[in-house]
Design an enzyme around this catalytic site. Structure first.
Site, PDB file in Angstrom:
ATOM      1  N   HIS A 199     -22.796-109.163 -57.126  1.00 47.07           N
ATOM      2  CA  HIS A 199     -23.331-108.298 -58.177  1.00 47.07           C
ATOM      3  C   HIS A 199     -24.807-108.615 -58.330  1.00 47.07           C
ATOM      4  CE1 HIS A 199     -23.951-106.827 -62.324  1.00 47.07           C
ATOM      5  NE2 HIS A 199     -22.826-106.134 -62.201  1.00 47.07           N
ATOM      6  N   ASP A 253     -19.522-117.032 -59.917  1.00 45.60           N
ATOM      7  CA  ASP A 253     -19.448-115.885 -60.812  1.00 45.60           C
ATOM      8  C   ASP A 253     -17.971-115.523 -60.952  1.00 45.60           C
ATOM      9  OD1 ASP A 253     -19.348-113.401 -62.013  1.00 45.60           O
ATOM     10  OD2 ASP A 253     -20.725-112.418 -60.630  1.00 45.60           O
ATOM     11  N   GLN A 266     -15.019-111.358 -62.557  1.00 46.63           N
ATOM     12  CA  GLN A 266     -13.900-110.522 -62.132  1.00 46.63           C
ATOM     13  C   GLN A 266     -12.628-111.321 -61.859  1.00 46.63           C
ATOM     14  OE1 GLN A 266     -13.897-107.302 -62.236  1.00 46.63           O
ATOM     15  NE2 GLN A 266     -16.074-106.930 -62.541  1.00 46.63           N
ATOM     16  N   LYS A 272     -14.905-108.493 -70.283  1.00 45.17           N
ATOM     17  CA  LYS A 272     -14.027-108.127 -69.164  1.00 45.17           C
ATOM     18  C   LYS A 272     -12.648-108.772 -69.305  1.00 45.17           C
ATOM     19  CE  LYS A 272     -17.925-107.651 -65.926  1.00 45.17           C
ATOM     20  NZ  LYS A 272     -17.993-106.188 -65.871  1.00 45.17           N
ATOM     21  N   CYS A 283     -23.893-101.974 -59.309  1.00 49.04           N
ATOM     22  CA  CYS A 283     -24.781-103.144 -59.298  1.00 49.04           C
ATOM     23  C   CYS A 283     -24.555-103.990 -58.049  1.00 49.04           C
ATOM     24  CB  CYS A 283     -24.607-103.989 -60.552  1.00 49.04           C
ATOM     25  SG  CYS A 283     -25.094-103.151 -62.067  1.00 49.04           S
TER      26      CYS A 283
END
Length: 416
Positions: free
Chosen positions: A127, A204, A207, A230, A371
């Site tokens: 991202h 990261d 997700q 999220k 993104c």
């Protein structure tokens, strides 16, 4: 076998329960919020609305304690515990989102280890929030940004890892789950590779935390970031976990109130971590509600149920999509490699047109570059855009059916 025709969860989500006319398939962008989260945010303002850490009166102390409990809850959730299993709450820094957390690492920590000639390795699947900060960090330090490229199905091979991570690599930054291809990256392997040369792993987890258990020790992470919104929580709350010795050596990213120990006319002494990185008033109500969101996710629903239901939904959706000859799915053809995310294109039709027509049918998907422009350029997506349907445990077979019916409408609208 999970019965995805039944749905015991939609009733918990006021927007979904109140809008039976829509199929919400954009949870990778932001999840819906269950009533317990909305109630928690409201309850904070109604019963303990005071500025944490800034008052000695009981209301402020109660707010301070509430935020401290959420900090410890998150530490336990992601495995930030000591050898006796006790939460290391001081390793949890609250930010506004994953983007701010990753920027903090790139601007506060990276300058302490990057020198001219060093390398930072990231994947082409990142991202922009895990790409642009490293562009800037490398530019500032005179370091080189190196990309790892997967196979067309999103797999990072051992050969690619060995070729791109070596003695010059000081930092590897990687997403645990791609927000476009939906694949899970072998961050554990990336960690072992960079640690072999004395470097650091930044994960990261935006997700992954909403969909699967995450353990920073098992991953071999040195830093890990995710967003509350999220994971069923409010917008505007982010989390950064870091190894305490690395947080200690990092300079503050923002300065101002509450991040200081003392101030004179010409100098200041920083407060200990995590307050050192939490300048100004935090979104206390949002943090409190994040605790309710994570409790709902992990205890009321549970990761086992989340994973089983989402996998069944993805299998069903992809099984129906491959029956449509004009649909091109990005990434793997195997549904079990798509963790809630299915990116695709409708042949010859711009993704924005696809999303607009689906919206007329009450189907909410995301269309654009997500993104992740370098990834889409590498894949060869026309217009640097694609469609993305992202599923969550609160979806059901009827949402997928409406989505498939909408795709047939899209095709017939342009092709008769």
């Amino acid at each position: 076998m999970i019965d995805i025709a039944a749905n015991p969860y939609k009733a918990d989500f006021p927007l979904l329960a109140g809008r039976p006319d829509i199929a919400f398939l954009d949870s990778a962008a932001t999840a819906q919020r269950p009533a317990v989260v909305l109630d928690a945010q409201k309850r904070f303002y109604e019963t303990m609305n005071a500025n944490p850490l800034r008052g000695l009166y009981s209301l402020s102390v109660e707010a301070t304690d509430a935020i401290a409990q959420v900090r410890a809850q998150i530490a336990t959730l992601i495995g930030a515990t000591d050898e006796r299993g006790r939460a290391q709450a001081n390793e949890i820094v609250f930010t506004r989102n994953t983007s701010e957390s990753l920027n903090l690492v790139a601007k506060a920590f990276a300058p302490t280890v990057l020198c001219p000639g060093d390398e930072v390795a990231i994947t082409i699947m990142e991202h922009h929030s895990d790409l642009i900060p490293w562009q800037q960090a490398c530019r500032a330090a005179g370091a080189t940004l190196v990309y790892l490229y997967p196979t067309k199905t999103g797999e990072l091979t051992d050969e690619e890892i060995a070729a791109k991570i070596g003695p010059k690599t000081k930092i590897v930054a990687a997403t645990q789950v791609s927000n476009v291809l939906g694949c899970r990256l072998p961050v554990e392997k990336l960690g072992r590779a960079v640690h072999a040369s004395g470097g650091y792993l930044v994960v990261d987890a935006a997700q992954s935390v909403p969909h699967m258990p995450v353990d920073v020790r098992e991953l071999g992470a040195d830093f890990l970031a995710f967003s509350a919104h999220k994971a069923l929580g409010p917008m505007g709350v982010g989390v950064l976990w870091g190894r305490p010795e690395l947080l200690d050596r990092s300079e503050p990213f923002l300065t101002g109130g509450e991040m200081i120990d003392s101030v004179t006319e010409q100098s200041a002494v920083w407060a200990p971590v995590p307050e050192k990185f939490e300048a100004g008033t935090q979104d206390a109500a949002g943090i409190f509600a994040t605790g309710a969101a994570l409790t709902y996710l992990t205890e009321q629903v549970g990761y086992d149920a989340v994973q089983a239901r989402e996998q069944e939904l993805v299998h069903y959706a992809m099984g129906r999509m491959v029956e449509l000859p004009y649909i091109d799915i990005l990434g793997s053809i195997y549904a079990d490699r798509h963790h809630g995310v299915i990116s695709f294109n409708v042949r010859g039709i711009h993704p924005h047109d696809v999303a607009s027509i689906l919206d007329m049918a009450g189907v909410c998907i995301r269309a654009g570059h997500h993104c992740a422009q370098p990834l889409l350029a590498w894949i060869g997506c026309e217009n640097l855009a694609c469609c993305r349907a992202s599923l969550a445990f609160y979806n059901d077979a009827s949402d997928v059916d409406r989505f498939i019916d909408g795709l047939t409408t899209v095709w017939s609208t342009f092709n008769g």
